[in-house]
Design a protein around this motif. Structure first.
Motif, short mmCIF file in Angstrom:
data_model
loop_
_atom_site.label_atom_id
_atom_site.label_comp_id
_atom_site.label_asym_id
_atom_site.label_seq_id
_atom_site.Cartn_x
_atom_site.Cartn_y
_atom_site.Cartn_z
N ASN B 3 41.13 42.32 37.70
CA ASN B 3 40.28 41.90 38.80
C ASN B 3 38.84 42.30 38.51
O ASN B 3 38.45 43.44 38.70
CB ASN B 3 40.74 42.55 40.10
N GLU B 5 36.12 40.71 39.76
CA GLU B 5 35.16 40.16 40.71
C GLU B 5 34.18 41.23 41.16
O GLU B 5 34.49 42.41 41.18
CB GLU B 5 35.90 39.61 41.94
N HIS B 6 33.02 40.73 41.55
CA HIS B 6 31.99 41.65 42.01
C HIS B 6 32.44 42.38 43.28
O HIS B 6 33.01 41.79 44.18
CB HIS B 6 30.70 40.85 42.28
N ASP B 40 42.97 39.11 48.33
CA ASP B 40 41.93 39.43 47.34
C ASP B 40 41.32 40.80 47.63
O ASP B 40 41.05 41.59 46.72
CB ASP B 40 40.82 38.37 47.36
N GLN B 44 41.34 44.12 45.33
CA GLN B 44 40.15 44.90 44.96
C GLN B 44 40.29 46.37 45.37
O GLN B 44 39.86 47.26 44.66
CB GLN B 44 38.91 44.29 45.64
#
Lengths: 186, 244
Positions: B3, B5-6, B40, B44
């Motif tokens: 993962n 992602e920002h 999501d 995170q």
């Protein structure tokens, strides 16, 4: 009454372990090692093997304590748990194909690098993070270590690094991003 | 970790507050509700937890090596394959017995008893483990043992299957407990068979307590022999006192 006090002592010990109290971790580590070393030496092991197995067990116990998977039930429960985990790990090792192979080849034993080998399956990510952490620059390692392991506040860290608190906060975030990049790098 | 992602600084710090339990009740409930509806976000959070745990573990691992440097090395232990060759030890013991024996004017009864009483302390025992442990009965007895209640400890241990904890461990502690209780014959029975067996994790300790059992039994010759084998500092002191 005595038992209650001793369990209360164990509960304090468990809390200190959860908080990464270095003095307590050191004492627990040092006071429990010799018994496990003797056990491993008497069971076909060497001192370096005893150290590796013990450290593996120590980390596993510490992780379980943090995840509340361990509750003390008597006056030396944590120490006993550590001893048992180390014994089990040594038994597993003796039964492993790696041990049989090295024994049959009659070569000196070498445990796999514990930081790489001890974390399998879902813990693979843990192993990747640990490896990436070691690749970070000194300043990021220090800062993340102070914040996440030593549980120091941003104010304390700011004063330690002689920077403002806002800078310490931003720096921590940048270091985390750097670490994430290293972990996800192919 | 897949993962990548920002994660904004604000969100990251929310994760931190959630993971170190510093959110207040309303913030936590709201955050948990978001987590349950947003996979999501959950992924995170999991990544954040793994990262923080990885940092802590890496730091701990480096500290363990520092802790280890301060440990005094354990006394060297004879590897199992070399244990059979005890001839030289018997020779040393024989010489000692001869030397000391020649000048032996020990008023056996009271002197050996005094020496035993002065030096005997039972093995501190093993750390006792959790209730769910498969060797519960052994450790239950160990709790009695550590409280000095050898009778209860022995009652529990006598009922145990020999394979439940390891024959050497069981026999060793039975031997020491019987000695502490004053039953030297039974103590010698367990310790002697343990000493004679190949599987023994308590070699030096067995010799020590066997020597002590013989001392209590007024068998000076065997006491000296086994105390010599044990090579512990305590045994050396007793041997010196016997000589004196």
């Amino acid at each position: 009454m005595g038992d209650t006090n001793q369990i209360a002592t164990q509960e304090r010990l468990v809390t200190a372990v959860k908080n990464n109290d270095e003095k307590v971790l050191k004492q627990l580590y040092q006071e429990s090692f010799s018994k496990i070393e003797v056990y491993i030496l008497k069971n076909n092991g060497t001192s370096p093997q005893a150290k590796d197995i013990y450290q593996e067990a120590f980390i596993a116990v510490w992780q379980n304590v943090k995840k509340d998977k361990f509750t003390p039930s008597n006056e030396s429960a944590l120490q006993g748990y550590l001893y048992q985990v180390a014994r089990n790990k040594w038994t597993d090792y003796l039964r492993s194909s790696h041990f049989k192979k090295t024994s049959s080849m009659d070569t000196d034993f070498q445990l796999q690098d514990s930081s790489e080998e001890n974390f399998e399956g879902e813990d693979r990510n843990m192993s990747d993070t640990m490896a990436a952490f070691r690749l970070l620059g000194d300043e990021c390692r220090q800062l993340l270590s102070q914040f996440y392991f030593e549980k120091r506040s941003l104010r304390e860290i700011a004063s330690m690094f002689k920077i403002g608190e806002a800078s310490a906060r931003n720096k921590k975030y940048r270091c985390i991003n750097k670490l994430r990049e290293l972990v996800t790098a192919p | 970790m897949n993962n990548s992602e920002h994660i904004s600084q604000e969100l990251w710090e929310r994760f931190e507050r959630y993971l170190d339990h510093s959110m207040d009740e309303s913030e936590r409930l709201e955050f948990e509700s978001q987590l349950s509806s947003n996979p999501d976000l959950r992924a995170q959070l999991d990544e954040a937890e793994q990262l923080i745990s990885g940092i802590e573990t890496a730091v701990l691992q480096s500290k363990l090596n520092e802790f280890h440097e301060d440990i005094t090395p354990v006394r060297p232990i004879t590897p199992p394959e070399k244990r059979k060759n005890r001839t030289w030890m018997w020779s040393v013991a024989a010489v000692l017995v001869a030397t000391i024996g020649l000048f032996w004017i020990f008023d056996t009864g009271s002197e050996t008893e005094k020496l035993f009483a002065k030096h005997f302390t039972p093995d501190p025992g093993l750390p006792t483990t959790m209730g769910e442990n498969p060797n519960y009965n052994f450790y239950d007895g160990m709790v009695n043992y550590k409280q000095g209640d050898y009778k209860s400890a022995l009652q529990k241990w006598e009922e145990l299957d020999e394979h439940s904890i390891g024959l050497d461990t069981l026999n060793y502690f039975k031997g020491v407990a019987y000695l502490a209780e004053g039953n030297t014959e039974k103590s010698i029975g367990f310790l002697q068979s343990l000493w004679d067996s190949e599987e023994n994790s308590f070699q030096s300790e067995t010799a020590y307590y066997l020597g002590m059992a013989y001392l209590k039994n007024r068998n000076i010759e065997d006491a000296i022999k086994y105390l010599t084998f044990s090579k512990t500092a305590e045994a050396e002191i007793i041997l010196l006192e016997i000589k004196d």
